[in-house]
Every structure is written in C-alpha cells, then in structure tokens.
Scaffold this motif. Sequence first.
Motif, mmCIF file in Angstrom:
data_model
loop_
_atom_site.group_PDB
_atom_site.id
_atom_site.type_symbol
_atom_site.label_atom_id
_atom_site.label_comp_id
_atom_site.label_asym_id
_atom_site.label_seq_id
_atom_site.Cartn_x
_atom_site.Cartn_y
_atom_site.Cartn_z
ATOM 1 N N LEU A 58 38.756 30.563 38.031
ATOM 2 C CA LEU A 58 39.305 31.729 38.716
ATOM 3 C C LEU A 58 38.854 33.016 38.032
ATOM 4 N N ARG A 59 38.844 33.000 36.699
ATOM 5 C CA ARG A 59 38.471 34.212 35.966
ATOM 6 C C ARG A 59 36.995 34.535 36.155
ATOM 7 N N VAL A 60 36.120 33.514 36.187
ATOM 8 C CA VAL A 60 34.686 33.750 36.424
ATOM 9 C C VAL A 60 34.482 34.399 37.781
ATOM 10 N N ILE A 61 35.228 33.915 38.803
ATOM 11 C CA ILE A 61 35.133 34.503 40.152
ATOM 12 C C ILE A 61 35.576 35.965 40.127
ATOM 13 N N LEU A 62 36.693 36.237 39.459
ATOM 14 C CA LEU A 62 37.205 37.613 39.372
ATOM 15 C C LEU A 62 36.205 38.526 38.661
ATOM 16 N N ILE A 63 35.604 38.011 37.564
ATOM 17 C CA ILE A 63 34.665 38.828 36.806
ATOM 18 C C ILE A 63 33.394 39.070 37.612
ATOM 19 N N ALA A 64 32.956 38.068 38.398
ATOM 20 C CA ALA A 64 31.777 38.250 39.258
ATOM 21 C C ALA A 64 32.010 39.405 40.235
#
Length: 237
Positions: A58-64
């Motif tokens: 979820l965090r990787v998606i948010l950071i992307a």
Amino acid sequence: MMEALSNPSFWVAVGQIILIDILLGGDNAVVIALACRGLPPKQRKMGIIYGTAGAIILRVILIAFALALLAIPYLKLVGGALLVWIGVKLLVPHDEDDHANINPTDKLWGAVKTVIVADLVMSIDNVLAIAGAAQGAGDHQLFLVIFGLVVSIPIIVAGSQIVLKLMDRFPIIITLGAMLLGWIAGQMIYTDPGVAPYVPAAKTWEYAAAVVGALLVLIIGKLMQRRGRAATPATGN
C-alpha cells in the motif's frame, strides 16, 4: 539498473529512506504489536508478516502517486512545509495515548486489516519524507523507494525494541533524523516547479535551502520543547 546501484547518490538516498523509516516507523511497529497481541501464539507471526506485507504494498502505491504529484507546481512547497512540521513533531514528546484506539483481535485477517488500515492512516509522514528523499533519482525513483522500504521494514519489525532503546539512550539520533526531514523539506521547496523559475539553479543554493530547512526544524522544535517544559509546572498546580 546496475548504473543506479553504482551511483553514490543512490546509496545516500537509500540511507535517508532507511533512517526516515526507522524514525517514523516506530509507531507502525507498535501498531503491529497491538493489533496482533490478541492472536493465538502460532498466528502472531503470520499476522505480523501478512500485515507488514500489505502495508508495504500500500505504501509503495501511495509513494508512486506522491512521486507523480510532486511534479505539479507548488505541491512540493506544501509537502515541504508539512515535512518541516513533521520534523518538529518528532522533536516534541509523543502522547502516551496515541495508540489507545488500536484494538486487538483474535482473528488473523482482522489483525491484518487493522495493521494495514492503521498504517494507511499513519503513513502521510513516511510517504512525503520518502518521496522527498527519492527526488532527483530520475527513472529509478520507484526502484529506489521499493529497495529502501524492503531493507528498512524488516529492521523496524525485527529490531524496533533495539531501535527505540538506542533512541532513548542517544537522543541525538532523533534530533538528526528531524533535521534530515527539514533538509529534505528545504530541497523540496527549492526544487518546486513553481518556485524554480525565481531562484538560481545552482546546487549550492539548493544545499543552502536544505540547511535552512534543517535549522528551521531544530530551532522550532527546541522552542516548542522549552515551551512544553515551562508549561508543565503550571499544569501541575
């Protein structure tokens, strides 16, 4: 990809991401422990692994999304201001009751859901800071973010108690971490597409802005610490 791995600036950014995650990820480790403490012993490890994996994805998606949004004029300016505030808050003592609303559950997927939802709510500081640290990595930004998270999350989960004890014993770690957020904030603001046309493009000025950001966090944080100490006797009367 090998070109990125051989670049010293890549490893500096990885180091920044790991430090940010350790400093700002202490709360996440507490949430994981609280959410999984009601599980049967055999399921606790699975709850921690699945919850952490879901939170990382979820965090990787948010950071992307954050990396893309930071290209919009003046959003880096707002993000930099928020990072300064987050850095200041890092220097001010935390409220003991911050995690009182995290309820344990005896169901594996209930615990996993609690970890993921709580991490989502608490991730704004990590997302902004990591996106700021990854700026300037060009086409390798997302790879840098994923690499940094993959390295740092196990450190947080497995070594959170050690990290917390080190922070208690050496408060300078927290101060330096807060100043790092200010440094990144200064760079973010200076390189904002809306601000760039009005400031010199030289790297020296960008570093000067970063230093100003770091000092701003330190000064405001110390002033708030003093104010808090001065107010303590008054509240005790």
